[in-house]
Each structure stands twice: as C-alpha cells, then as structure tokens.
Design a protein around this motif. Sequence first.
Motif: not given
Lengths: 144, 144
Positions: B8-16, B22-26, B35-42
């Motif tokens: 997730i972080l690798t993808v978001l690093h370049d494509h915020a 789409e991320l969930s499909r990948m 969504t929950e994982r991203v929320r926790k990382l924040e």
Amino acid sequence: MDQIDHKILTVLHDHARIPISELSRMIAMSQPAVTERVRKLEEQGVITAYRTELSPQKLGKHTTAFVLFKTSVCKDFIAFCERAPEIVDLYRISGEYNYLMKVLTETTESLAAFLDTCHVYGFSTPLIVLSKPFENKSLVPSTE
Amino acid sequence: MDQIDHKILTVLHDHARIPISELSRMIAMSQPAVTERVRKLEEQGVITAYRTELSPQKLGKHTTAFVLFKTSVCKDFIAFCERAPEIVDLYRISGEYNYLMKVLTETTESLAAFLDTCHVYGFSTPLIVLSKPFENKSLVPSTE
DNA sequence: GTTGAAAAAACAGAGGA
DNA sequence: TCCTCTGTTTTTTCAAC
C-alpha cells in the motif's frame, strides 16, 4: 497560471488527496472548472507527481544524513546509488565534491557501514542531520 | 505493518491520488479493508502527508542549490529562513557548518542576491545542483 | 476481512457569458 | 475560451455479518 491556479497548487501541495469537490468549494468555483484546471496543470508539467510522505522514524530509519561525495567513476557510482536503498536523493553538484546524496539509515552505525560500501567509488564527507527546522515549504507564491 | 501495508505504501508513495477502489483491486483486497489500513497508517503517523510535487522550472525556478551555512545566531537565522520563500528545506547538521538548506531561485544571479541577504547571519558555501540523477526514492522495502 | 446498499464524488455532455 | 448546469458512472461510506 493565474491567482486561482496558485491557490489550487497551494492547497494541493499539502493535501494531495483532497476531493476536487472540497477544493472547488474552498476556491468558490465549480467542480468541472477545477477539474479542468488541475488536468491542464498536470498536462503542462507543473504538477509532476502526487506523493505520500512517510515517516522515516516509523519505518525504522532513525538517522538522516547528507553525504558529500567525490568520485572519478560517475557512471558506476550512479548505478550503485540507484540500487542502494539507503539513498533517497542524488544530486550532481558544483564545487570540490561531485555529488550530494540524502541518506536514511537505521542507526549511525548502519550509516558507517553504508559509507564503507561507498568507498570503492571515492571519498565521502557525511553531514548528519540533527534536526529539521522545516522541510518541503511550498514553491507557490502565497499572494494573500 | 505487514507485506500488504508495505505494498500500500509503495503504491501511495508515487500515486497519492489513486482511488482506494483501484488500490484495493491492485492488492486483491476489499475496499473497506484497504481504507481501514490506510486510516491506521495515518493514525500511527507512518503517513505524514499527501503532497503534490511541482516542477520548479515550470514555476520559474531554474536554479537549485544546497547552501552550507555557518551562523552563531541560530534563532534569528531560523526565523529569517522561515520567511525566505527561496528556502524549501532547512536542516541543522553536524560538522564545520551549522545548517544545510535547499534553495530554489529563478537564476544564478538571484541566488547570488539571496546569498547576500543571508550574510548578515553568517557565512555560506553554495553547492549548485547541476543535475538530479534521482529524487524521492521510496523508503519502503520492495519485497518482490 | 467481506458483502451489499446508500451517499458522495468524479466524469462527460450541452449550453451560456 | 472558460465557466456553469445536469445526468450518468464511479467511488466512498456505513451497515450487518
């Protein structure tokens, strides 16, 4: 590139994931108009990427350093740097040194170990970052 | 912080601005889970910001330089730097110099003018960036 | 962590200053 | 040319499991 574009870029600089709908509310302009402006800024190359900023500390990188480097084998050195996960930025610079790189390592000891691996390519002067008064200030002139 | 978070972080690093859908499909995981994982990382502070990267050139900044600076009036100097639009990053460093700053100016002449305004606070050594082999490499270990 | 329905946002077209 | 309005598609959110 007018005032409105500047405002858009100022907001996006710090909040890349903001919904266009919210951005359009902030600058009092319709959603399609803002979408079109953002699309053009991307197309023109003003916007180069949307990035997520990560905490080095939370990823176990507790030491940040800038390393000045002097080498005579630039091509080999660059190839090495590209494969080195410790190096996040690499700049070719003027002056006594050839290169400046930003390096993130777990500890000062792993920085030392990293520098050792560099020394087949040349000579280094590490500058350890003690604190960051600020980072990533916006480029856009805040006309307010 | 498992493999999936890294991905997730690798993808978001370049494509915020990528849609979570789409991320969930990948990564072949349901949307609410991502969504929950991203929320926790924040929340954990692993994700510190979502930024839009702008082209200095397109904004009229044709000269990039790193400036080593030696001052004995740190507090005044930092206050000055915060108000200087040319300075995007400021680091306190070890070694002979106190500070390293990243400076963007229109031309080398405006860099010179900027350095002149700095000299009431101390002594500078500018390193002009000739090229950027790479910048902003991902911190996340790519485990593939 | 998954599914499925409701709400919100993004997108694409037609028309107007 | 650039903006607004409107209907359609996509995405997000939130419930229950």
